[in-house]
Design a protein around this motif. Structure first.
Motif, PDB file in Angstrom:
ATOM      1  N   ILE A 136      25.165  21.516  89.983  1.00  0.00           N
ATOM      2  CA  ILE A 136      24.600  22.368  91.213  1.00  0.00           C
ATOM      3  C   ILE A 136      23.119  21.896  91.591  1.00  0.00           C
ATOM      4  N   ALA A 137      22.586  21.832  90.489  1.00  0.00           N
ATOM      5  CA  ALA A 137      20.994  21.516  90.828  1.00  0.00           C
ATOM      6  C   ALA A 137      20.876  20.151  91.583  1.00  0.00           C
ATOM      7  N   GLY A 138      21.680  19.220  91.107  1.00  0.00           N
ATOM      8  CA  GLY A 138      21.619  17.895  91.816  1.00  0.00           C
ATOM      9  C   GLY A 138      21.989  18.045  93.363  1.00  0.00           C
ATOM     10  N   ALA A 139      22.947  18.861  93.671  1.00  0.00           N
ATOM     11  CA  ALA A 139      23.241  19.215  94.946  1.00  0.00           C
ATOM     12  C   ALA A 139      22.266  19.775  95.713  1.00  0.00           C
ATOM     13  N   PHE A 140      21.510  20.786  95.292  1.00  0.00           N
ATOM     14  CA  PHE A 140      20.538  21.485  95.954  1.00  0.00           C
ATOM     15  C   PHE A 140      19.124  20.760  96.316  1.00  0.00           C
ATOM     16  N   ILE A 141      18.842  19.681  95.125  1.00  0.00           N
ATOM     17  CA  ILE A 141      18.077  18.630  95.506  1.00  0.00           C
ATOM     18  C   ILE A 141      18.208  17.756  96.766  1.00  0.00           C
ATOM     19  N   ALA A 142      19.612  17.413  96.943  1.00  0.00           N
ATOM     20  CA  ALA A 142      20.051  16.443  97.823  1.00  0.00           C
ATOM     21  C   ALA A 142      20.095  17.202  99.140  1.00  0.00           C
ATOM     22  N   ALA A 143      20.571  18.650  99.053  1.00  0.00           N
ATOM     23  CA  ALA A 143      20.359  19.262 100.418  1.00  0.00           C
ATOM     24  C   ALA A 143      19.034  19.590 100.781  1.00  0.00           C
ATOM     25  N   PHE A 144      18.046  19.669  99.789  1.00  0.00           N
ATOM     26  CA  PHE A 144      16.676  19.864 100.315  1.00  0.00           C
ATOM     27  C   PHE A 144      16.059  18.468 100.904  1.00  0.00           C
ATOM     28  N   LEU A 145      16.383  17.404 100.255  1.00  0.00           N
ATOM     29  CA  LEU A 145      15.947  16.054 100.852  1.00  0.00           C
ATOM     30  C   LEU A 145      16.489  15.945 102.149  1.00  0.00           C
ATOM     31  N   ILE A 146      17.735  16.102 102.359  1.00  0.00           N
ATOM     32  CA  ILE A 146      18.329  15.892 103.555  1.00  0.00           C
ATOM     33  C   ILE A 146      17.627  16.862 104.555  1.00  0.00           C
ATOM     34  N   TYR A 147      17.575  18.094 104.448  1.00  0.00           N
ATOM     35  CA  TYR A 147      16.871  18.821 105.338  1.00  0.00           C
ATOM     36  C   TYR A 147      15.482  18.308 105.732  1.00  0.00           C
ATOM     37  N   LEU A 148      14.907  17.906 104.650  1.00  0.00           N
ATOM     38  CA  LEU A 148      13.388  17.719 104.840  1.00  0.00           C
ATOM     39  C   LEU A 148      13.393  16.249 105.846  1.00  0.00           C
ATOM     40  N   PHE A 149      14.037  15.373 105.345  1.00  0.00           N
ATOM     41  CA  PHE A 149      14.111  14.156 106.498  1.00  0.00           C
ATOM     42  C   PHE A 149      14.845  14.292 107.656  1.00  0.00           C
ATOM     43  N   ALA A 150      15.553  15.232 107.865  1.00  0.00           N
ATOM     44  CA  ALA A 150      16.477  15.554 109.170  1.00  0.00           C
ATOM     45  C   ALA A 150      15.416  16.396 109.997  1.00  0.00           C
ATOM     46  N   TYR A 151      14.552  17.257 109.408  1.00  0.00           N
ATOM     47  CA  TYR A 151      13.759  17.872 110.412  1.00  0.00           C
ATOM     48  C   TYR A 151      12.746  17.310 111.310  1.00  0.00           C
ATOM     49  N   ARG A 152      12.681  17.680 112.554  1.00  0.00           N
ATOM     50  CA  ARG A 152      11.792  17.202 113.387  1.00  0.00           C
ATOM     51  C   ARG A 152      11.872  18.231 114.413  1.00  0.00           C
ATOM     52  N   LYS A 153      11.053  19.170 114.390  1.00  0.00           N
ATOM     53  CA  LYS A 153      10.896  20.284 115.339  1.00  0.00           C
ATOM     54  C   LYS A 153      12.395  21.005 115.519  1.00  0.00           C
ATOM     55  N   GLY A 154      13.092  21.074 114.634  1.00  0.00           N
ATOM     56  CA  GLY A 154      14.464  21.400 114.584  1.00  0.00           C
ATOM     57  C   GLY A 154      15.172  20.308 114.152  1.00  0.00           C
ATOM     58  N   ILE A 155      16.503  20.672 113.869  1.00  0.00           N
ATOM     59  CA  ILE A 155      17.759  19.592 113.431  1.00  0.00           C
ATOM     60  C   ILE A 155      18.594  19.577 114.403  1.00  0.00           C
ATOM     61  N   THR A 156      19.016  18.359 114.751  1.00  0.00           N
ATOM     62  CA  THR A 156      20.093  17.903 115.630  1.00  0.00           C
ATOM     63  C   THR A 156      21.191  17.512 114.775  1.00  0.00           C
ATOM     64  N   PRO A 157      22.655  17.876 115.248  1.00  0.00           N
ATOM     65  CA  PRO A 157      23.825  17.508 114.557  1.00  0.00           C
ATOM     66  C   PRO A 157      24.035  15.977 114.143  1.00  0.00           C
ATOM     67  N   LEU A 158      23.447  15.275 115.130  1.00  0.00           N
ATOM     68  CA  LEU A 158      23.632  13.829 114.956  1.00  0.00           C
ATOM     69  C   LEU A 158      22.679  13.167 113.779  1.00  0.00           C
ATOM     70  N   ARG A 159      21.393  13.721 114.020  1.00  0.00           N
ATOM     71  CA  ARG A 159      20.288  13.142 112.960  1.00  0.00           C
ATOM     72  C   ARG A 159      20.695  13.642 111.676  1.00  0.00           C
ATOM     73  N   LEU A 160      21.128  15.013 111.551  1.00  0.00           N
ATOM     74  CA  LEU A 160      21.773  15.742 110.046  1.00  0.00           C
ATOM     75  C   LEU A 160      22.697  14.614 109.720  1.00  0.00           C
ATOM     76  N   VAL A 161      23.752  14.206 110.496  1.00  0.00           N
ATOM     77  CA  VAL A 161      24.946  13.464 109.938  1.00  0.00           C
ATOM     78  C   VAL A 161      24.282  11.929 109.289  1.00  0.00           C
ATOM     79  N   LEU A 162      23.475  11.323 110.315  1.00  0.00           N
ATOM     80  CA  LEU A 162      23.126  10.168 109.867  1.00  0.00           C
ATOM     81  C   LEU A 162      22.058  10.206 108.932  1.00  0.00           C
ATOM     82  N   ILE A 163      21.227  11.009 108.792  1.00  0.00           N
ATOM     83  CA  ILE A 163      20.352  11.162 107.416  1.00  0.00           C
ATOM     84  C   ILE A 163      21.343  11.415 106.363  1.00  0.00           C
ATOM     85  N   GLY A 164      22.414  12.323 106.405  1.00  0.00           N
ATOM     86  CA  GLY A 164      23.127  12.636 105.256  1.00  0.00           C
ATOM     87  C   GLY A 164      23.887  11.421 105.074  1.00  0.00           C
ATOM     88  N   ILE A 165      24.503  10.396 105.834  1.00  0.00           N
ATOM     89  CA  ILE A 165      25.337   9.485 105.122  1.00  0.00           C
ATOM     90  C   ILE A 165      24.331   8.439 104.655  1.00  0.00           C
TER      91      ILE A 165
END
Length: 347
Positions: A136-165
Motif C-alpha cells: 500500500i505504501a508503494g501504491a500511494f507513492i506511485a499515486a502521488f508521483l502520477i498526480y505530481l507529473f500529470a498536474y498542470r493547472k489541473g488534470i486532464t483525463p488524457l494526460r493522466l492516462v498517458l502519464i500513468g501508462i
C-alpha cells in the motif's frame, strides 16, 4: 410503480434500483456456482454434489482434504482479490471521471508491486502480515508521483492516462531490475518474486494469505459502499457537489485512500493481476447504470467472478502446468482496453 428501494440509517441513507438487486442476486449465484466448480476441478476431479456435501461437513474425508487444504484457500483469495480490484477500479474511475482509468493502467498497481517485491527480497524474514503495508505504501507513492507529473493547472483525463501508462512501465522495469540485480537474494525468493509479477495466486494458504488479506477487505469494502453516493454527487462537477453540501475534497481523499489501499492489498497477495479494475466497472455500468450505489457491489462481484474463472482455466487447461491467472486476465483485458481507446478516440 416505484422501482427504487430506500434504506435509511441514523447517519447514512441510500437508494438502490430493484433491477440492481436482481443483478446482484444473479451475480451472487454465478459466483457461488463458480466457487463450487473451482473447488471441484483440478488434478483430481470432484463432482459438484460432493463439493457441496464437503462444504456442508458431510463429505468424504479424502475430498475434504483436497478441497479445504488445497483448493478453497485459492478460491477465497480469488474472490477477495477480484472484488478488491473491481471496486478499486470503480472508485478510481469515479474519482477522476475517466473511463480509461484503473489501478494497473495508471501505475498504482505497479507501485504496489514494487513495494511488495522490496518486502519479499529484503524483509521476507518479517511476518507476511506486514506485506500489505509495504504494498500500500508503494501504491500511494506511485499515486502521488502520477498526480505530481500529470498536474498542470489541473488534470486532464488524457494526460493522466498517458502519464500513468509511462509510470506503470517505468515501475515494472525498476521492479524487474531490482529482482535481477539482487545478487544476495536466494533463488527461491527470486522465483517467488518473478511469479508474483505475473499475477498468480498459486500456493496460497489460509493462515499466510487469506488471514492476511481478510482484515483489509472486511474494512475497506464496506467503507467503499458507504461512500459510493458521494461519487454520484461528484459526477455532477465540483461546484454542484459543493453547492449541495458535499465536502468534495475530504470525500475524494477518503475515496482515493480506499481505492489505492484496496489495490495495494490485492496486489500484495495476488500479484500484478491486470485489467480487472478496468473491465469490472464498465460491465457493471452496462448492467445497472451509472449510479455508484449499484456499480460498486456489482463491480466487486464481476471482479471476483472474472478472477475465479481465469484462475480455473489457468489451473486445469494445461495440467500439470499451473499458468498464472494474470496471463488470462491480460489476454482478455488488453483487447478490451484497445476497444475503449478506439471508442473514446474523439473524446
Amino acid at each position: 410503480m416505484n422501482h427504487w428501494l430506500t434504506f435509511r440509517g441514523r447517519y447514512h441513507s441510500f437508494e438502490i434500483h430493484r433491477r440492481t438487486i436482481g443483478v446482484i442476486l444473479l451475480l451472487l449465484l454465478a459466483n457461488l456456482a463458480a466457487v463450487i466448480v473451482c473447488a471441484g476441478l483440478g488434478g483430481t476431479a470432484i463432482s459438484p454434489v460432493s463439493v457441496v456435501k464437503t462444504l456442508l461437513g458431510i463429505g468424504e474425508s479424502s475430498d475434504s482434504m483436497i478441497i479445504f487444504s488445497l483448493r478453497m484457500p485459492r478460491v477465497v483469495i480469488a474472490v477477495m482479490v477480484g472484488a478488491a480490484l473491481g471496486v478499486s477500479g470503480a472508485l478510481l474511475q469515479g474519482i477522476v471521471r475517466n473511463p480509461l482509468t484503473s489501478p494497473d493502467i495508471i501505475g498504482i498497481s505497479g507501485g504496489a508491486a514494487l513495494g511488495t517485491v522490496i518486502f519479499i527480497l529484503y524483509f521476507s524474514h518479517i511476518s507476511i502480515r506486514y506485506m500489505p503495508i509495504s504494498s500500500i505504501a508503494g501504491a500511494f507513492i506511485a499515486a502521488f508521483l502520477i498526480y505530481l507529473f500529470a498536474y498542470r493547472k489541473g488534470i486532464t483525463p488524457l494526460r493522466l492516462v498517458l502519464i500513468g501508462i509511462g509510470m506503470a512501465t517505468a515501475l515494472t522495469a525498476v521492479t524487474y531490475m531490482l529482482i535481477l540485480t539482487s545478487s544476495f537474494t536466494p533463488t527461491a525468493v527470486a522465483v517467488k518474486a518473478f511469479t508474483f509479477m505475473t499475477g498468480s495466486i498459486y500456493g496460497v494458504s489460509w493462515e499466510r494469505d487469506v488471514m492476511t488479506l481478510l482484515p483489509w477487505i472486511v474494512v475497506l469494502l464496506p467503507v467503499s459502499f458507504i461512500y459510493a453516493r458521494h461519487l454520484n454527487v461528484q459526477e455532477l462537477g465540483d461546484e454542484v457537489a459543493t453547492s449541495v453540501g458535499s465536502s468534495v475534497h475530504v470525500k475524494r481523499t477518503i475515496l482515493l485512500f480506499v481505492s489505492v489501499a484496496l489495490a495495494g492489498a490485492a496486489v500484495a497477495i495476488g500479484g500484478t493481476i491486470n485489467f480487472i479494475g478496468l473491465m469490472a466497472p464498465h460491465i457493471a455500468r452496462k448492467l445497472v447504470g451509472p449510479a455508484y450505489g449499484g456499480v460498486i457491489p456489482v463491480s466487486a462481484l464481476i471482479g471476483s467472478l472474472v478472477l475465479l474463472l481465469s484462475d480455473l482455466v489457468a489451473r486445469v487447461a494445461f495440467i500439470p502446468l499451473d499458468i498464472p491467472a494474470g496471463v488470462f486476465t491480460a489476454a482478455i483485458g488488453a483487447p478490451f482496453f484497445i476497444y475503449l481507446l478506439y471508442r473514446n478516440r474523439k473524446s
